[in-house]
Design a protein around this motif. Structure first.
Motif, mmCIF file in Angstrom:
data_model
loop_
_atom_site.group_PDB
_atom_site.id
_atom_site.type_symbol
_atom_site.label_atom_id
_atom_site.label_comp_id
_atom_site.label_asym_id
_atom_site.label_seq_id
_atom_site.Cartn_x
_atom_site.Cartn_y
_atom_site.Cartn_z
ATOM 1 N N ASP A 38 0.833 -1.198 0.000
ATOM 2 C CA ASP A 38 0.000 0.000 0.000
ATOM 3 C C ASP A 38 0.874 1.258 0.000
ATOM 4 O O ASP A 38 1.838 1.361 0.761
ATOM 5 N N TRP A 39 0.521 2.235 -0.820
ATOM 6 C CA TRP A 39 1.353 3.436 -0.957
ATOM 7 C C TRP A 39 1.404 4.258 0.328
ATOM 8 O O TRP A 39 2.364 4.993 0.567
ATOM 9 N N THR A 40 0.377 4.174 1.167
ATOM 10 C CA THR A 40 0.348 4.953 2.399
ATOM 11 C C THR A 40 1.268 4.371 3.462
ATOM 12 O O THR A 40 1.883 5.107 4.229
ATOM 13 N N THR A 41 1.375 3.047 3.512
ATOM 14 C CA THR A 41 2.107 2.401 4.601
ATOM 15 C C THR A 41 3.470 1.845 4.195
ATOM 16 O O THR A 41 4.270 1.505 5.073
ATOM 17 N N ARG A 42 3.735 1.733 2.909
ATOM 18 C CA ARG A 42 5.037 1.186 2.516
ATOM 19 C C ARG A 42 6.133 2.127 2.986
ATOM 20 O O ARG A 42 5.935 3.325 3.094
ATOM 21 N N ARG A 43 7.257 1.558 3.299
ATOM 22 C CA ARG A 43 8.436 2.299 3.776
ATOM 23 C C ARG A 43 8.207 2.992 5.109
ATOM 24 O O ARG A 43 8.918 3.916 5.463
ATOM 25 N N GLU A 65 -3.340 9.437 9.074
ATOM 26 C CA GLU A 65 -3.877 8.656 7.954
ATOM 27 C C GLU A 65 -3.101 7.340 7.786
ATOM 28 O O GLU A 65 -3.688 6.302 7.519
ATOM 29 N N THR A 66 -1.792 7.405 7.957
ATOM 30 C CA THR A 66 -0.957 6.198 7.840
ATOM 31 C C THR A 66 -1.306 5.210 8.932
ATOM 32 O O THR A 66 -1.436 4.013 8.679
ATOM 33 N N ARG A 67 -1.480 5.693 10.153
ATOM 34 C CA ARG A 67 -1.855 4.831 11.275
ATOM 35 C C ARG A 67 -3.207 4.164 11.016
ATOM 36 O O ARG A 67 -3.371 2.968 11.184
ATOM 37 N N ARG A 68 -4.169 4.962 10.598
ATOM 38 C CA ARG A 68 -5.516 4.449 10.342
ATOM 39 C C ARG A 68 -5.515 3.423 9.203
ATOM 40 O O ARG A 68 -6.144 2.365 9.296
ATOM 41 N N THR A 69 -4.786 3.714 8.133
ATOM 42 C CA THR A 69 -4.714 2.798 6.990
ATOM 43 C C THR A 69 -4.075 1.475 7.392
ATOM 44 O O THR A 69 -4.532 0.410 6.969
ATOM 45 N N ALA A 70 -3.033 1.515 8.206
ATOM 46 C CA ALA A 70 -2.381 0.280 8.659
ATOM 47 C C ALA A 70 -3.378 -0.612 9.400
ATOM 48 O O ALA A 70 -3.441 -1.822 9.171
ATOM 49 N N GLY A 71 -4.170 -0.019 10.271
ATOM 50 C CA GLY A 71 -5.184 -0.795 10.993
ATOM 51 C C GLY A 71 -6.236 -1.379 10.072
ATOM 52 O O GLY A 71 -6.637 -2.537 10.214
ATOM 53 N N GLU A 72 -6.687 -0.587 9.111
ATOM 54 C CA GLU A 72 -7.700 -1.072 8.160
ATOM 55 C C GLU A 72 -7.163 -2.209 7.307
ATOM 56 O O GLU A 72 -7.876 -3.191 7.049
ATOM 57 N N LEU A 73 -5.915 -2.091 6.865
ATOM 58 C CA LEU A 73 -5.319 -3.157 6.050
ATOM 59 C C LEU A 73 -5.201 -4.449 6.849
ATOM 60 O O LEU A 73 -5.426 -5.542 6.313
ATOM 61 N N ALA A 74 -4.839 -4.339 8.109
ATOM 62 C CA ALA A 74 -4.729 -5.534 8.954
ATOM 63 C C ALA A 74 -6.095 -6.188 9.148
ATOM 64 O O ALA A 74 -6.228 -7.413 9.072
#
Length: 97
Positions: A38-43, A65-74
């Motif tokens: 995912d472009w938001t969480t990579r690196r 946004e990065t924190r929230r996206t990581a949780g949603e992806l999990a």
């Protein structure tokens, strides 16, 4: 005679069987892969641990946004029963005054 209770399976109660290839290991790999793509969480310095199908995310990121996206992806990984999103946002606080 058919028993009204399902057959007892100690691994279903205790979690993954010991050794490589357990369900937790598989889920950890899937969540890590999704975060890496995912472009938001990579690196981002996000670590993934899984215990009893519960994903624990940890690290420090620059944006909420990065924190929230990581949780949603999990949460989107099939087999995950809960997510503990302990990722912190590196907030730059202003001094009062």
């Amino acid at each position: 005679m058919l028993s009204p209770w399902p057959e007892f399976d100690p691994w279903r109660v205790a979690g993954d069987p010991p050794g490589p290839g357990g369900e937790d290991t598989r889920l950890e790999a899937l969540v890590t892969q999704r975060l890496a793509v995912d472009w938001t969480t990579r690196r981002q310095p996000i670590t993934v641990r899984v215990q009893n199908r519960v994903v624990v995310l940890d690290g420090v990121v620059a944006a909420d946004e990065t924190r929230r996206t990581a949780g949603e992806l999990a949460w989107d990984v099939p087999g995950v029963v809960d997510v503990c999103n302990a990722v912190r946002v590196n907030g730059r606080r202003r001094r009062p005054g």
